[in-house]
Design a protein around this motif. Structure first.
Motif, short mmCIF file in Angstrom:
data_model
loop_
_atom_site.label_atom_id
_atom_site.label_comp_id
_atom_site.label_asym_id
_atom_site.label_seq_id
_atom_site.Cartn_x
_atom_site.Cartn_y
_atom_site.Cartn_z
N UNK A 175 0.85 -1.19 0.00
CA UNK A 175 0.00 0.00 0.00
C UNK A 175 0.88 1.23 0.00
N UNK A 176 0.29 2.37 -0.41
CA UNK A 176 0.99 3.65 -0.42
C UNK A 176 0.15 4.63 0.39
N UNK A 177 0.78 5.27 1.36
CA UNK A 177 0.11 6.25 2.23
C UNK A 177 0.86 7.57 2.14
N UNK A 178 0.20 8.65 2.55
CA UNK A 178 0.85 9.96 2.59
C UNK A 178 0.46 10.69 3.86
N UNK A 179 1.43 11.40 4.43
CA UNK A 179 1.16 12.24 5.58
C UNK A 179 2.29 13.25 5.74
N UNK A 180 1.97 14.51 5.92
CA UNK A 180 2.93 15.57 6.27
C UNK A 180 4.26 15.50 5.51
N UNK A 181 4.22 15.58 4.20
CA UNK A 181 5.46 15.59 3.42
C UNK A 181 6.17 14.26 3.38
N UNK A 182 5.44 13.17 3.61
CA UNK A 182 6.03 11.84 3.58
C UNK A 182 5.21 10.94 2.68
N UNK A 183 5.90 10.16 1.85
CA UNK A 183 5.26 9.11 1.08
C UNK A 183 5.70 7.80 1.73
N UNK A 184 4.75 6.96 2.06
CA UNK A 184 5.01 5.73 2.81
C UNK A 184 4.61 4.54 1.96
N UNK A 185 5.52 3.57 1.82
CA UNK A 185 5.24 2.34 1.09
C UNK A 185 5.40 1.19 2.07
N UNK A 186 4.29 0.47 2.31
CA UNK A 186 4.29 -0.70 3.18
C UNK A 186 4.15 -1.95 2.32
N UNK A 187 4.98 -2.95 2.57
CA UNK A 187 4.88 -4.23 1.86
C UNK A 187 4.63 -5.31 2.91
N UNK A 188 3.52 -6.03 2.73
CA UNK A 188 3.10 -7.06 3.69
C UNK A 188 4.11 -8.20 3.74
N UNK A 189 4.15 -8.87 4.90
CA UNK A 189 5.02 -10.03 5.04
C UNK A 189 4.46 -11.25 4.32
N UNK A 190 3.13 -11.28 4.13
CA UNK A 190 2.51 -12.43 3.47
C UNK A 190 1.17 -12.01 2.86
N UNK A 191 0.60 -12.87 2.05
CA UNK A 191 -0.72 -12.63 1.46
C UNK A 191 -1.78 -12.87 2.49
#
Length: 191
Positions: A175-191
Motif C-alpha cells: 500500500x501507499x500512504x501519505x502524511x505531512x510531506x512523507x510518502x510511505x510504502x508498506x509491503x506485507x510479510x505475506x498474502x
C-alpha cells in the motif's frame, strides 16, 4: 471425581495462558518483536500499480525503513511539500535507470519500482539534497533482519522525480500512504 477436577483445573490454566498471550499481542500491535494473530495481518492491499499525479517542487531529503509486525515500511521524506505527492509504485520484471535505460540489478524475489514526484536535488540551486547514486544501495538504509525487504537501489533523479528499486522477498501486497510531506510504502510479510 478427582480426575474431573484435575481436568477442569488444567483447562482453566491453559485458558488463562492463552488469554495472557492474546493480551500481550494486542497491547503491542506495531512492535517488531510482537507476533500478531494470523487474522490481524490480513490485507486487501493487492499487488497492482498504485499512482497519483500530483506536482511537487520540494526535494527529497531522506529515505528510511522500518519493520512492523505485519509489514516492512519505506518512508520518503519530502520536507516542505504542500499537498499530496505524486507517485507511481508497481512491480517490474527488471529495474532500468530512468533516463538512460541502463539495467540495475536488484536482489530479492520481486522488484518494486517506486517513483516519487520529488527530485533528489533542490530545483532552484541544483544542490543535491539526497545522496543517492545511480545503481548503488540507498545511503543509510540497513535491511539486516527484515522479513520482506531484501535490497534497495537508487535509480535516478530525472525530470523532477526520484526512482528507487526495492527488492522484496516475493510479489507481495503493498500500500501507499501519505502524511505531512512523507510518502510511505508498506509491503506485507505475506498474502
Amino acid at each position: 471425581m478427582r480426575r474431573s477436577w484435575a481436568l477442569v483445573a488444567a483447562l482453566l490454566l491453559a485458558g488463562a495462558g492463552l488469554a495472557a498471550s492474546a493480551g500481550q499481542a494486542a497491547a503491542a500491535p506495531h512492535s517488531t518483536a510482537a507476533t500478531a494473530p494470523a487474522d490481524a495481518c490480513s490485507t486487501a492491499w493487492g499487488s497492482g500499480v498504485k499512482s497519483a499525479a500530483h506536482g511537487n517542487a520540494e526535494p527529497l531529503t531522506d529515505i528510511r525503513v522500518g519493520q512492523h509486525t505485519c509489514f516492512d515500511r519505506m518512508v520518503f521524506d519530502v520536507s516542505g511539500a504542500k499537498g499530496p505527492l505524486g507517485h507511481h509504485v508497481g512491480y517490474v520484471d527488471a529495474f532500468h535507470q530512468d533516463g538512460s535505460g541502463d539495467p540495475i540489478p536488484v536482489g530479492g524475489g520481486a522488484i518494486l519500482q517506486i517513483f516519487v514526484s520529488a527530485p533528489s536535488y533542490d530545483p532552484e540551486t541544483m544542490r543535491q539534497e539526497y545522496a543517492g547514486r545511480a545503481g548503488k544501495p540507498l545511503p543509510g538504509v540497513d535491511l539486516s533482519g527484515f522479513r520482506t525487504f531484501k535490497d534497495t537501489k537508487f535509480g535516478a533523479s530525472f525530470e523532477g522525480q526520484t526512482q528507487v528499486g526495492l527488492g522484496v522477498r516475493a510479489r507481495l501486497p503493498f500500500r501507499v500512504l501519505q502524511t505531512d510531506g512523507k510518502l510511505i510504502v508498506d509491503v506485507a510479510h505475506k498474502w
